[in-house]
Write a protein that holds these residues in place. Structure first.
Motif, PDB file in Angstrom:
ATOM      1  N   ASP A   1     -32.676 -24.620   1.856  1.00 49.74           N
ATOM      2  CA  ASP A   1     -31.572 -25.204   1.090  1.00 49.74           C
ATOM      3  C   ASP A   1     -30.323 -25.238   1.972  1.00 49.74           C
ATOM      4  O   ASP A   1     -29.493 -24.325   1.913  1.00 49.74           O
TER       5      ASP A   1
ATOM      6  N   LYS B   1     -26.875 -24.749   0.212  1.00 45.77           N
ATOM      7  CA  LYS B   1     -26.612 -23.358  -0.168  1.00 45.77           C
ATOM      8  C   LYS B   1     -26.200 -22.549   1.068  1.00 45.77           C
ATOM      9  O   LYS B   1     -25.269 -21.743   1.005  1.00 45.77           O
TER      10      LYS B   1
ATOM     11  N   THR C   1     -22.630 -20.688   1.485  1.00 42.89           N
ATOM     12  CA  THR C   1     -22.621 -19.247   1.734  1.00 42.89           C
ATOM     13  C   THR C   1     -21.747 -18.932   2.949  1.00 42.89           C
ATOM     14  O   THR C   1     -20.929 -18.005   2.916  1.00 42.89           O
TER      15      THR C   1
ATOM     16  N   ARG D   1     -21.202 -20.560 -13.999  1.00 42.87           N
ATOM     17  CA  ARG D   1     -20.995 -21.099 -12.643  1.00 42.87           C
ATOM     18  C   ARG D   1     -19.866 -20.396 -11.914  1.00 42.87           C
ATOM     19  O   ARG D   1     -20.009 -19.992 -10.771  1.00 42.87           O
TER      20      ARG D   1
ATOM     21  N   ASP E   1     -20.965 -16.772 -10.816  1.00 47.61           N
ATOM     22  CA  ASP E   1     -21.293 -17.340  -9.507  1.00 47.61           C
ATOM     23  C   ASP E   1     -22.783 -17.679  -9.369  1.00 47.61           C
ATOM     24  O   ASP E   1     -23.399 -17.431  -8.345  1.00 47.61           O
TER      25      ASP E   1
ATOM     26  N   ASP F   1     -26.059 -20.264  -9.186  1.00 44.40           N
ATOM     27  CA  ASP F   1     -26.332 -21.615  -8.706  1.00 44.40           C
ATOM     28  C   ASP F   1     -26.908 -22.439  -9.854  1.00 44.40           C
ATOM     29  O   ASP F   1     -27.260 -21.922 -10.911  1.00 44.40           O
ATOM     30  N   TYR F   2     -26.985 -23.749  -9.638  1.00 46.61           N
ATOM     31  CA  TYR F   2     -27.410 -24.639 -10.704  1.00 46.61           C
ATOM     32  C   TYR F   2     -28.860 -24.393 -11.145  1.00 46.61           C
ATOM     33  O   TYR F   2     -29.187 -24.587 -12.312  1.00 46.61           O
TER      34      TYR F   2
ATOM     35  N   GLU G   1     -30.400 -21.486 -11.393  1.00 49.78           N
ATOM     36  CA  GLU G   1     -30.391 -20.350 -12.314  1.00 49.78           C
ATOM     37  C   GLU G   1     -29.752 -20.730 -13.647  1.00 49.78           C
ATOM     38  O   GLU G   1     -30.222 -20.325 -14.713  1.00 49.78           O
TER      39      GLU G   1
ATOM     40  N   GLU H   1     -31.348 -29.117 -13.489  1.00 49.82           N
ATOM     41  CA  GLU H   1     -30.232 -28.867 -12.582  1.00 49.82           C
ATOM     42  C   GLU H   1     -29.221 -30.000 -12.628  1.00 49.82           C
ATOM     43  O   GLU H   1     -28.014 -29.762 -12.659  1.00 49.82           O
TER      44      GLU H   1
ATOM     45  N   ARG I   1     -25.281 -29.802 -13.535  1.00 48.46           N
ATOM     46  CA  ARG I   1     -24.215 -30.273 -12.646  1.00 48.46           C
ATOM     47  C   ARG I   1     -23.249 -31.181 -13.406  1.00 48.46           C
ATOM     48  O   ARG I   1     -22.028 -31.051 -13.268  1.00 48.46           O
TER      49      ARG I   1
END
Length: 159
Positions: free
Chosen positions: A57, A60, A64, A119, A123, A125-126, A128, A137, A141
């Protein structure tokens, strides 16, 4: 760099620069430093381009690195001052942390509040968020984008 690497870099840059700047600005609270953090992140991407291209990814990975760079810059910019232990204990008792959910403006729907909390507050991600909300997802979004816009409108109105 190969043509494939250049295309990969340009694609990430075009798609994510604006959001990366917003994220960095939220953390460092200075537009010049935020711009520097984003530039440093893209420099690291150039240096590690072949590794990132094979990453499961890349987006991601990019965010990060951005977050780590921004937090490092924020820590460097904090001014430290000495406080006596007694003062620190007194101030610590006076300060209470406000939960993220209580900082959101009134007028948001429960769904808007939930997606903003997941989100931004947690924190996540989409992927999860999609699992938790039993959605896709891409739907998450879109919901987040709309909730963020609505939140900004309500906060602007409340000023």
């Amino acid at each position: 760099m190969t043509q494939e690497q250049i295309s990969f870099f340009e694609n990430l840059y075009r798609k994510h620069y604006a959001l990366m700047f917003e994220v960095a600005l939220r953390i460092v609270k200075n537009p010049v430093k935020a711009s520097d953090v984003v530039s440093d992140t893209f420099l690291i991407l150039i240096l590690k381009i072949s590794t990132v291209m094979n990453h499961e990814d890349p987006v991601k990975w990019l965010f990060t690195v951005l977050k780590n760079n921004a937090l490092g810059e924020y820590r460097k910019s904090k001014v430290r001052k000495e406080v006596s232990l007694d003062d620190a204990i007194i101030r610590g008792k006076e300060q209470e942390l406000i939960p993220f959910s209580e900082m959101l403006p009134k007028g948001l729907t429960p769904e808007e509040r939930d997606i903003l909390i997941l989100r931004l507050g947690e924190d996540l991600d989409y992927a999860e968020i999609a699992k938790r909300l039993h959605s896709t997802e891409s739907a998450c979004r879109m919901k987040f984008s709309r909730a963020k816009k609505r939140c900004a409108e309500l906060m602007e109105r409340d000023k």
